[in-house]
Write a protein that holds these residues in place. Sequence first.
Motif, PDB file in Angstrom:
ATOM      1  N   ILE A  49       0.877  -1.171   0.000  1.00 16.74           N
ATOM      2  CA  ILE A  49       0.000   0.000   0.000  1.00 16.74           C
ATOM      3  C   ILE A  49       0.915   1.222   0.000  1.00 16.74           C
ATOM      4  O   ILE A  49       1.602   1.488   0.993  1.00 16.74           O
ATOM      5  CB  ILE A  49      -0.933   0.018   1.220  1.00 16.74           C
ATOM      6  CG1 ILE A  49      -1.840  -1.211   1.217  1.00 16.74           C
ATOM      7  CG2 ILE A  49      -1.774   1.291   1.238  1.00 16.74           C
ATOM      8  CD1 ILE A  49      -2.746  -1.314   2.441  1.00 16.74           C
ATOM      9  N   VAL A  50       0.954   1.943  -1.102  1.00 14.20           N
ATOM     10  CA  VAL A  50       1.904   3.033  -1.297  1.00 14.20           C
ATOM     11  C   VAL A  50       1.163   4.370  -1.293  1.00 14.20           C
ATOM     12  O   VAL A  50       0.174   4.552  -2.016  1.00 14.20           O
ATOM     13  CB  VAL A  50       2.668   2.857  -2.625  1.00 14.20           C
ATOM     14  CG1 VAL A  50       3.669   3.997  -2.825  1.00 14.20           C
ATOM     15  CG2 VAL A  50       3.384   1.505  -2.650  1.00 14.20           C
ATOM     16  N   SER A  51       1.652   5.294  -0.484  1.00 17.45           N
ATOM     17  CA  SER A  51       1.081   6.638  -0.477  1.00 17.45           C
ATOM     18  C   SER A  51       1.771   7.484  -1.544  1.00 17.45           C
ATOM     19  O   SER A  51       2.976   7.376  -1.766  1.00 17.45           O
ATOM     20  CB  SER A  51       1.256   7.293   0.896  1.00 17.45           C
ATOM     21  OG  SER A  51       2.623   7.457   1.210  1.00 17.45           O
ATOM     22  N   ALA A  52       0.991   8.328  -2.207  1.00 15.44           N
ATOM     23  CA  ALA A  52       1.539   9.175  -3.269  1.00 15.44           C
ATOM     24  C   ALA A  52       0.705  10.442  -3.396  1.00 15.44           C
ATOM     25  O   ALA A  52      -0.490  10.455  -3.080  1.00 15.44           O
ATOM     26  CB  ALA A  52       1.566   8.422  -4.601  1.00 15.44           C
ATOM     27  N   ARG A  53       1.360  11.491  -3.852  1.00 17.83           N
ATOM     28  CA  ARG A  53       0.671  12.762  -4.057  1.00 17.83           C
ATOM     29  C   ARG A  53       0.041  12.786  -5.439  1.00 17.83           C
ATOM     30  O   ARG A  53       0.697  12.497  -6.440  1.00 17.83           O
ATOM     31  CB  ARG A  53       1.645  13.928  -3.890  1.00 17.83           C
ATOM     32  CG  ARG A  53       1.003  15.296  -4.099  1.00 17.83           C
ATOM     33  CD  ARG A  53       1.869  16.408  -3.585  1.00 17.83           C
ATOM     34  NE  ARG A  53       2.081  16.296  -2.149  1.00 17.83           N
ATOM     35  CZ  ARG A  53       1.199  16.699  -1.238  1.00 17.83           C
ATOM     36  NH1 ARG A  53       0.039  17.193  -1.623  1.00 17.83           N
ATOM     37  NH2 ARG A  53       1.466  16.575   0.036  1.00 17.83           N
ATOM     38  N   THR A  54      -1.211  13.158  -5.477  1.00 17.03           N
ATOM     39  CA  THR A  54      -1.923  13.342  -6.745  1.00 17.03           C
ATOM     40  C   THR A  54      -2.170  14.838  -6.943  1.00 17.03           C
ATOM     41  O   THR A  54      -1.776  15.665  -6.115  1.00 17.03           O
ATOM     42  CB  THR A  54      -3.263  12.586  -6.739  1.00 17.03           C
ATOM     43  OG1 THR A  54      -4.168  13.232  -5.835  1.00 17.03           O
ATOM     44  CG2 THR A  54      -3.066  11.134  -6.295  1.00 17.03           C
ATOM     45  N   ASP A  55      -2.847  15.188  -8.034  1.00 13.42           N
ATOM     46  CA  ASP A  55      -3.120  16.604  -8.278  1.00 13.42           C
ATOM     47  C   ASP A  55      -4.205  17.142  -7.351  1.00 13.42           C
ATOM     48  O   ASP A  55      -4.458  18.348  -7.319  1.00 13.42           O
ATOM     49  CB  ASP A  55      -3.518  16.818  -9.742  1.00 13.42           C
ATOM     50  CG  ASP A  55      -4.680  15.921 -10.160  1.00 13.42           C
ATOM     51  OD1 ASP A  55      -5.099  15.086  -9.331  1.00 13.42           O
ATOM     52  OD2 ASP A  55      -5.146  16.052 -11.304  1.00 13.42           O
ATOM     53  N   ARG A  56      -4.837  16.265  -6.550  1.00 12.83           N
ATOM     54  CA  ARG A  56      -5.903  16.718  -5.652  1.00 12.83           C
ATOM     55  C   ARG A  56      -5.687  16.325  -4.196  1.00 12.83           C
ATOM     56  O   ARG A  56      -6.561  16.572  -3.354  1.00 12.83           O
ATOM     57  CB  ARG A  56      -7.252  16.167  -6.129  1.00 12.83           C
ATOM     58  CG  ARG A  56      -7.718  16.719  -7.473  1.00 12.83           C
ATOM     59  CD  ARG A  56      -9.129  16.247  -7.766  1.00 12.83           C
ATOM     60  NE  ARG A  56      -9.176  14.785  -7.895  1.00 12.83           N
ATOM     61  CZ  ARG A  56     -10.231  14.044  -7.574  1.00 12.83           C
ATOM     62  NH1 ARG A  56     -11.306  14.613  -7.049  1.00 12.83           N
ATOM     63  NH2 ARG A  56     -10.206  12.734  -7.748  1.00 12.83           N
ATOM     64  N   GLY A  57      -4.543  15.753  -3.862  1.00 10.43           N
ATOM     65  CA  GLY A  57      -4.292  15.344  -2.485  1.00 10.43           C
ATOM     66  C   GLY A  57      -3.515  14.041  -2.430  1.00 10.43           C
ATOM     67  O   GLY A  57      -2.878  13.630  -3.412  1.00 10.43           O
ATOM     68  N   ILE A  58      -3.546  13.377  -1.275  1.00 12.27           N
ATOM     69  CA  ILE A  58      -2.795  12.136  -1.064  1.00 12.27           C
ATOM     70  C   ILE A  58      -3.687  10.936  -1.335  1.00 12.27           C
ATOM     71  O   ILE A  58      -4.812  10.854  -0.832  1.00 12.27           O
ATOM     72  CB  ILE A  58      -2.256  12.067   0.375  1.00 12.27           C
ATOM     73  CG1 ILE A  58      -1.292  13.225   0.622  1.00 12.27           C
ATOM     74  CG2 ILE A  58      -1.557  10.736   0.624  1.00 12.27           C
ATOM     75  CD1 ILE A  58      -0.785  13.289   2.041  1.00 12.27           C
ATOM     76  N   GLY A  59      -3.163  10.022  -2.147  1.00 10.17           N
ATOM     77  CA  GLY A  59      -3.877   8.785  -2.432  1.00 10.17           C
ATOM     78  C   GLY A  59      -3.083   7.585  -1.953  1.00 10.17           C
ATOM     79  O   GLY A  59      -1.863   7.645  -1.803  1.00 10.17           O
ATOM     80  N   LEU A  60      -3.779   6.492  -1.698  1.00  9.62           N
ATOM     81  CA  LEU A  60      -3.141   5.230  -1.329  1.00  9.62           C
ATOM     82  C   LEU A  60      -3.413   4.225  -2.440  1.00  9.62           C
ATOM     83  O   LEU A  60      -4.566   4.031  -2.831  1.00  9.62           O
ATOM     84  CB  LEU A  60      -3.684   4.717   0.003  1.00  9.62           C
ATOM     85  CG  LEU A  60      -3.539   5.651   1.201  1.00  9.62           C
ATOM     86  CD1 LEU A  60      -4.125   4.998   2.454  1.00  9.62           C
ATOM     87  CD2 LEU A  60      -2.089   6.030   1.430  1.00  9.62           C
ATOM     88  N   PHE A  61      -2.345   3.595  -2.931  1.00 11.03           N
ATOM     89  CA  PHE A  61      -2.443   2.735  -4.105  1.00 11.03           C
ATOM     90  C   PHE A  61      -1.935   1.337  -3.796  1.00 11.03           C
ATOM     91  O   PHE A  61      -0.952   1.162  -3.060  1.00 11.03           O
ATOM     92  CB  PHE A  61      -1.638   3.325  -5.270  1.00 11.03           C
ATOM     93  CG  PHE A  61      -2.123   4.670  -5.708  1.00 11.03           C
ATOM     94  CD1 PHE A  61      -3.054   4.794  -6.733  1.00 11.03           C
ATOM     95  CD2 PHE A  61      -1.649   5.830  -5.095  1.00 11.03           C
ATOM     96  CE1 PHE A  61      -3.500   6.037  -7.133  1.00 11.03           C
ATOM     97  CE2 PHE A  61      -2.097   7.080  -5.495  1.00 11.03           C
ATOM     98  CZ  PHE A  61      -3.027   7.181  -6.514  1.00 11.03           C
ATOM     99  N   LEU A  62      -2.602   0.330  -4.366  1.00 12.25           N
ATOM    100  CA  LEU A  62      -2.166  -1.059  -4.254  1.00 12.25           C
ATOM    101  C   LEU A  62      -1.172  -1.365  -5.361  1.00 12.25           C
ATOM    102  O   LEU A  62      -1.494  -1.226  -6.550  1.00 12.25           O
ATOM    103  CB  LEU A  62      -3.370  -1.997  -4.345  1.00 12.25           C
ATOM    104  CG  LEU A  62      -4.363  -1.946  -3.193  1.00 12.25           C
ATOM    105  CD1 LEU A  62      -5.569  -2.836  -3.491  1.00 12.25           C
ATOM    106  CD2 LEU A  62      -3.708  -2.376  -1.888  1.00 12.25           C
ATOM    107  N   VAL A  63       0.033  -1.782  -4.951  1.00 12.88           N
ATOM    108  CA  VAL A  63       1.096  -2.064  -5.927  1.00 12.88           C
ATOM    109  C   VAL A  63       1.575  -3.498  -5.727  1.00 12.88           C
ATOM    110  O   VAL A  63       2.103  -3.834  -4.650  1.00 12.88           O
ATOM    111  CB  VAL A  63       2.278  -1.099  -5.767  1.00 12.88           C
ATOM    112  CG1 VAL A  63       3.362  -1.409  -6.794  1.00 12.88           C
ATOM    113  CG2 VAL A  63       1.812   0.345  -5.897  1.00 12.88           C
TER     114      VAL A  63
END
Length: 334
Positions: A49-63
């Motif tokens: 579960i990786v946190s990353a900055r998007t153009d609208r805030g912080i998202g958590l992604f399954l990698v």
Amino acid sequence: TPVAVAAMEPGARWDLTSPETRAEPDGTGVRLTGTKVHVADGASAEVFIVSARTDRGIGLFLVPAGAEGLTVTPYPVTDGTTWVTLKADGIALPGSARLIGPDDGAATLDKAFTLAAFAASAEILGSCEAALTHTLDYLRTRKQFGSPLATKQALQFRAADLHTDIEMLSSQVVGAANALASGYNRNARANVAAAMCLAVQTGDLVGREAIHMHGAIGMTRELGIGQHLLRADVLARRTLQSSIHRIRGGRRMSGPVHTEINGAVTTVTVDAPDYRNSMGAPGVREGLTGAVEGFEADDTQRVLVLTGANGVFSAGGNLKVLVNIKTRAQMADR
């Protein structure tokens, strides 16, 4: 499926709210680029579960661990576990890989690491109890000059002190559990922070005392008593430090008296070197009184620590002169 959380980044000093890892739009999905460090249990994880900055805030992604463009570099930790560093080089992820965010990504991380801190404090409590049990068994069976070590009064006192410290930690952990059961809010976060702060201190003390009371054999990895200290140290460095950015508080100064708030712990430091940090130094009594009143007025505070700068502290008088009996009773009830 084994899962590991990758939220920390190099140079961020445990701040989870401003990731440099980016999730750039790519058709209906995203491309992930960045580096994550101190990923616990990452060597056995099949998904991150990786946190990353998007153009609208912080998202958590399954990698997936085998994703193209993902480099996983494992390294050993002192408690015997294996952590990893992740490097994402333009990993292509579908839109369905977004688990959380962007609106609630930061709040989700905050709650997750608060619960992790609570779990760590409970684990350290259990480790302390086990370390003391093993140490008492050793003192009862190991003989010196014809009698068991457990008959030595000095060792009895040290073991009794450890029991008291562990009971204090147990009460704090139970208090944090009750606060969390009542709902996730500022009060719950403060109680968890207090539990973790006390767990770090108690875990270190009990671990070192257990090794010391075992003697030279306590230093060996084969015996294993030192594992309690190693595990507490790792949990402290990861869980307590990662909580720093979420601890509400700050630093205030009133003449020679400095007040710093970390979680539910208020530390008041006397800094009057010309008077050896005596309570009789000019401005100290007024500053201490203000600090105690501030502590009393803040319902999130649970522990008040009074100390001196550079490790020097001279009371120079009775602490009762600072506060009245009513205030002291309120502090004790807390």
